[in-house]
Scaffold this motif. Structure first.
Motif, PDB file in Angstrom:
ATOM      1  N   GLY A  20       8.494  21.251 -26.314  1.00  0.00           N
ATOM      2  CA  GLY A  20       9.622  21.876 -26.991  1.00  0.00           C
ATOM      3  C   GLY A  20      10.903  21.742 -26.195  1.00  0.00           C
ATOM      4  N   VAL A  21      10.791  21.937 -24.885  1.00  0.00           N
ATOM      5  CA  VAL A  21      11.969  21.801 -24.016  1.00  0.00           C
ATOM      6  C   VAL A  21      12.494  20.375 -24.062  1.00  0.00           C
ATOM      7  CG1 VAL A  21      12.810  21.955 -21.655  1.00  0.00           C
ATOM      8  CG2 VAL A  21      11.157  23.637 -22.496  1.00  0.00           C
ATOM      9  N   LEU A  22      11.584  19.410 -23.879  1.00  0.00           N
ATOM     10  CA  LEU A  22      11.999  18.009 -23.834  1.00  0.00           C
ATOM     11  C   LEU A  22      12.528  17.534 -25.180  1.00  0.00           C
ATOM     12  CD1 LEU A  22       9.115  16.607 -21.618  1.00  0.00           C
ATOM     13  CD2 LEU A  22      11.508  16.919 -20.968  1.00  0.00           C
ATOM     14  N   ALA A  23      11.974  18.068 -26.275  1.00  0.00           N
ATOM     15  CA  ALA A  23      12.450  17.683 -27.604  1.00  0.00           C
ATOM     16  C   ALA A  23      13.900  18.116 -27.801  1.00  0.00           C
ATOM     17  CB  ALA A  23      11.560  18.296 -28.678  1.00  0.00           C
ATOM     18  N   GLU A  24      14.235  19.302 -27.341  1.00  0.00           N
ATOM     19  CA  GLU A  24      15.616  19.773 -27.474  1.00  0.00           C
ATOM     20  C   GLU A  24      16.562  18.943 -26.628  1.00  0.00           C
ATOM     21  OE1 GLU A  24      16.282  24.123 -28.684  1.00  0.00           O
ATOM     22  OE2 GLU A  24      14.904  24.242 -26.966  1.00  0.00           O
ATOM     23  N   LEU A  25      16.112  18.584 -25.418  1.00  0.00           N
ATOM     24  CA  LEU A  25      16.944  17.747 -24.559  1.00  0.00           C
ATOM     25  C   LEU A  25      17.125  16.364 -25.178  1.00  0.00           C
ATOM     26  CD1 LEU A  25      15.487  18.631 -21.038  1.00  0.00           C
ATOM     27  CD2 LEU A  25      17.633  19.425 -22.029  1.00  0.00           C
ATOM     28  N   ASN A  26      16.041  15.817 -25.700  1.00  0.00           N
ATOM     29  CA  ASN A  26      16.092  14.461 -26.243  1.00  0.00           C
ATOM     30  C   ASN A  26      16.979  14.387 -27.483  1.00  0.00           C
ATOM     31  OD1 ASN A  26      15.211  11.699 -26.156  1.00  0.00           O
ATOM     32  ND2 ASN A  26      13.927  12.153 -27.934  1.00  0.00           N
ATOM     33  N   GLU A  27      16.993  15.458 -28.261  1.00  0.00           N
ATOM     34  CA  GLU A  27      17.806  15.481 -29.469  1.00  0.00           C
ATOM     35  C   GLU A  27      19.282  15.303 -29.142  1.00  0.00           C
ATOM     36  OE1 GLU A  27      18.802  18.482 -33.220  1.00  0.00           O
ATOM     37  OE2 GLU A  27      17.162  18.942 -31.828  1.00  0.00           O
ATOM     38  N   PRO A  32      15.390   8.082 -22.541  1.00  0.00           N
ATOM     39  CA  PRO A  32      14.453   6.955 -22.621  1.00  0.00           C
ATOM     40  C   PRO A  32      13.054   7.425 -23.013  1.00  0.00           C
ATOM     41  CG  PRO A  32      15.775   6.816 -20.623  1.00  0.00           C
ATOM     42  CD  PRO A  32      16.050   8.154 -21.220  1.00  0.00           C
ATOM     43  N   ASP A  33      12.298   6.523 -23.633  1.00  0.00           N
ATOM     44  CA  ASP A  33      10.927   6.860 -24.025  1.00  0.00           C
ATOM     45  C   ASP A  33      10.048   7.086 -22.804  1.00  0.00           C
ATOM     46  OD1 ASP A  33      11.606   6.614 -26.695  1.00  0.00           O
ATOM     47  OD2 ASP A  33      11.075   4.488 -26.774  1.00  0.00           O
ATOM     48  N   LYS A  34      10.261   6.297 -21.746  1.00  0.00           N
ATOM     49  CA  LYS A  34       9.455   6.394 -20.532  1.00  0.00           C
ATOM     50  C   LYS A  34      10.297   7.050 -19.450  1.00  0.00           C
ATOM     51  CE  LYS A  34       5.822   5.147 -17.943  1.00  0.00           C
ATOM     52  NZ  LYS A  34       4.418   5.489 -18.224  1.00  0.00           N
ATOM     53  N   LEU A  35       9.831   8.215 -18.980  1.00  0.00           N
ATOM     54  CA  LEU A  35      10.561   8.952 -17.957  1.00  0.00           C
ATOM     55  C   LEU A  35       9.731   9.107 -16.694  1.00  0.00           C
ATOM     56  CD1 LEU A  35      12.102  11.735 -20.209  1.00  0.00           C
ATOM     57  CD2 LEU A  35      13.406   9.992 -18.962  1.00  0.00           C
ATOM     58  N   THR A  69      19.847   9.033 -15.657  1.00  0.00           N
ATOM     59  CA  THR A  69      19.306  10.125 -14.844  1.00  0.00           C
ATOM     60  C   THR A  69      19.666  11.466 -15.456  1.00  0.00           C
ATOM     61  OG1 THR A  69      21.259  10.334 -13.408  1.00  0.00           O
ATOM     62  CG2 THR A  69      19.571   8.738 -12.747  1.00  0.00           C
ATOM     63  N   TYR A  70      18.798  12.477 -15.192  1.00  0.00           N
ATOM     64  CA  TYR A  70      18.988  13.802 -15.781  1.00  0.00           C
ATOM     65  C   TYR A  70      18.562  14.861 -14.762  1.00  0.00           C
ATOM     66  CZ  TYR A  70      18.744  10.703 -19.808  1.00  0.00           C
ATOM     67  OH  TYR A  70      18.922   9.662 -20.681  1.00  0.00           O
ATOM     68  N   LEU A  71      19.532  15.555 -14.203  1.00  0.00           N
ATOM     69  CA  LEU A  71      19.259  16.688 -13.323  1.00  0.00           C
ATOM     70  C   LEU A  71      19.269  17.939 -14.194  1.00  0.00           C
ATOM     71  CD1 LEU A  71      18.844  17.979 -10.542  1.00  0.00           C
ATOM     72  CD2 LEU A  71      21.342  17.983 -10.266  1.00  0.00           C
ATOM     73  N   ILE A  72      18.110  18.562 -14.343  1.00  0.00           N
ATOM     74  CA  ILE A  72      17.927  19.645 -15.313  1.00  0.00           C
ATOM     75  C   ILE A  72      17.794  20.981 -14.601  1.00  0.00           C
ATOM     76  CG2 ILE A  72      16.432  20.510 -17.152  1.00  0.00           C
ATOM     77  CD1 ILE A  72      15.516  17.537 -17.497  1.00  0.00           C
ATOM     78  N   ASN A  73      18.575  21.965 -15.078  1.00  0.00           N
ATOM     79  CA  ASN A  73      18.491  23.304 -14.495  1.00  0.00           C
ATOM     80  C   ASN A  73      18.651  24.355 -15.598  1.00  0.00           C
ATOM     81  OD1 ASN A  73      20.427  25.740 -13.340  1.00  0.00           O
ATOM     82  ND2 ASN A  73      18.700  25.258 -12.001  1.00  0.00           N
ATOM     83  N   TYR A  74      17.711  25.288 -15.579  1.00  0.00           N
ATOM     84  CA  TYR A  74      17.795  26.424 -16.500  1.00  0.00           C
ATOM     85  C   TYR A  74      17.454  27.680 -15.726  1.00  0.00           C
ATOM     86  CZ  TYR A  74      16.498  29.759 -20.152  1.00  0.00           C
ATOM     87  OH  TYR A  74      16.399  30.878 -20.942  1.00  0.00           O
ATOM     88  N   ASP A  75      18.258  28.718 -15.922  1.00  0.00           N
ATOM     89  CA  ASP A  75      18.029  30.013 -15.278  1.00  0.00           C
ATOM     90  C   ASP A  75      18.357  31.091 -16.302  1.00  0.00           C
ATOM     91  OD1 ASP A  75      18.009  32.372 -13.807  1.00  0.00           O
ATOM     92  OD2 ASP A  75      18.880  31.449 -12.030  1.00  0.00           O
TER      93      ASP A  75
END
Length: 389
Positions: A20-27, A32-35, A69-75
């Protein structure tokens, strides 16, 4: 790096998983398909499943072959509705399959996180739990390992759970793994969910360690110590096909006994140069260093670290002679000697020689960790030593 704020609605890891998290980011990001991951993919969540924090660094190639590249942060304490993502950063983009992201998702699809957290929370007074994915990892114990069936490497072979039981014979288990643990609490054994576990025998592990240690030794200035078995390596800096190693052949009561081996083909093969380089004395090897193919030093220390001896060779290690320093010529002691009530008799630990500007220097200390000491110099390659005022 450009920062993007992505709306976040799939807050519950039990209900939505990380898909679910990755789907929202990808939208929003069209990733890329391969991460792949750099470092760890870490997610903290409350015992009800609500996500507290996400920290990850992902990268991959776009359909046009450009690295993304994707530096991801959630708090959740900063903003419950937004994930922060920084793009176009630098990554160690070696595209190592051991760090592929897909196995993490394959594992978590089969893991009942809620069930395990509920079991733990009945005995623990904690609100926060964490999953960490680091890619493929090695383990030398069965403790906490949980087999997950599946084929993530594309060879159409599902991993074998029986491989984990082989750890009773030593060796390692290697596989993609997701850890579920309690942060800042070390009494609870983490659950380590592993897919396609591969067994590596103890013999192969030893061979791999030796190969890695020799590779490291050949590229390191000075000597290196294999922490697995205590062997000390040294290769000539200007010709790393030439090397020596002090190999442990026996041990007793904290002391080790060594033999000196020699290679002239970069460690492909070794021959015994000296069976008793320390004249039969035991202890812990202090070091080994050669200044050319013939002239070098080895050192051995007592297990207590309060004394040591160094030996010199001028024939490549065939024979050694102990260095005897003229302690009777010492006219002053380090400042710390008076503070600790030390006399000349307390200075018995001889450090390995240092060579600079054609002058050889050794320091004699009261123990291995002491910084101050008595300095001796030699200007004739160790034939004679003089106290340095």
């Amino acid at each position: 790096m450009p920062e993007k704020k992505i709306s976040f609605t799939h807050h519950n890891i039990y209900e939505d998983g990380l898909e679910g998290v990755l789907a929202e980011l990808n939208e929003k990001l069209n990733m890329p398909d391969k991460l792949y991951i750099t470092g760890d993919f870490a997610v903290q969540f409350y015992k009800n499943g609500d996500i507290k924090e996400i920290n990850a660094f992902l990268y991959g190639d776009s359909r046009k072959g450009k690295k993304q590249t994707y530096l991801i942060n959630y708090d959740v304490t900063q903003n419950e509705e937004v994930i922060n993502v920084w793009t176009d950063g630098e990554a160690n983009a070696d595209y190592n399959e051991d760090k592929a992201l897909d196995p993490m998702l394959a594992i978590l699809q089969q893991v009942d996180l809620k069930k395990q957290v509920t079991e733990w929370s009945s005995n623990l007074d904690t609100e926060v739990y964490e999953i960490v994915y680091s890619g493929k990892r090695n383990f030398n114990t069965q403790e906490g390992l949980v087999f997950i069936p599946g084929d993530v490497d594309g060879d159409r072979i599902v991993g074998d759970s029986s491989n984990i039981n082989k750890l009773s014979s030593g060796g390692l288990i290697s596989g993609y793994e997701v850890s579920l643990h309690v942060p800042f609490e070390d009494k609870t054994v983490p659950m380590r969910y592993i897919i396609e576990p591969e067994y590596i025998s103890q013999e192969v592990v030893i061979e791999q360690n030796l190969s890695e240690q020799e590779k490291k030794a050949k590229t390191t200035k000075g000597w290196t110590i294999d922490k697995n078995n205590g062997t000390v390596y040294f290769f000539l800096e200007d010709n790393n096909t030439i090397g020596w190693k002090l190999e442990v052949v026996d041990s007793a009561l904290g002391s080790r006994f060594y033999e000196l081996k020699y290679t002239e083909n970069g460690g492909v093969s070794w021959e015994i140069k000296n069976e008793h380089p320390f004249s039969g004395k035991g202890g812990v090897a202090e070091g080994i260093e050669f200044f050319d193919e013939s002239y070098g030093y080895i050192g051995i220390a007592g297990a207590s670290g309060d004394y040591s001896e160094i030996f010199v060779t001028r024939d490549g290690g065939i024979s050694f002679t102990e260095i005897i320093l003229p302690m009777n010529t010492v006219t002053s002691l380090p400042k710390s000697a008076k503070e600790y009530g030390l006399s000349i008799d307390d200075y018995k630990y001889i450090s390995m020689p240092e060579y600079e500007n054609e002058i050889l220097t050794v320091k004699v200390k009261s123990n291995s960790v002491e910084k101050e000491g008595i300095i001796f110099e030699s200007q004739d390659r160790g034939a004679n030593w003089k106290f340095k005022e």
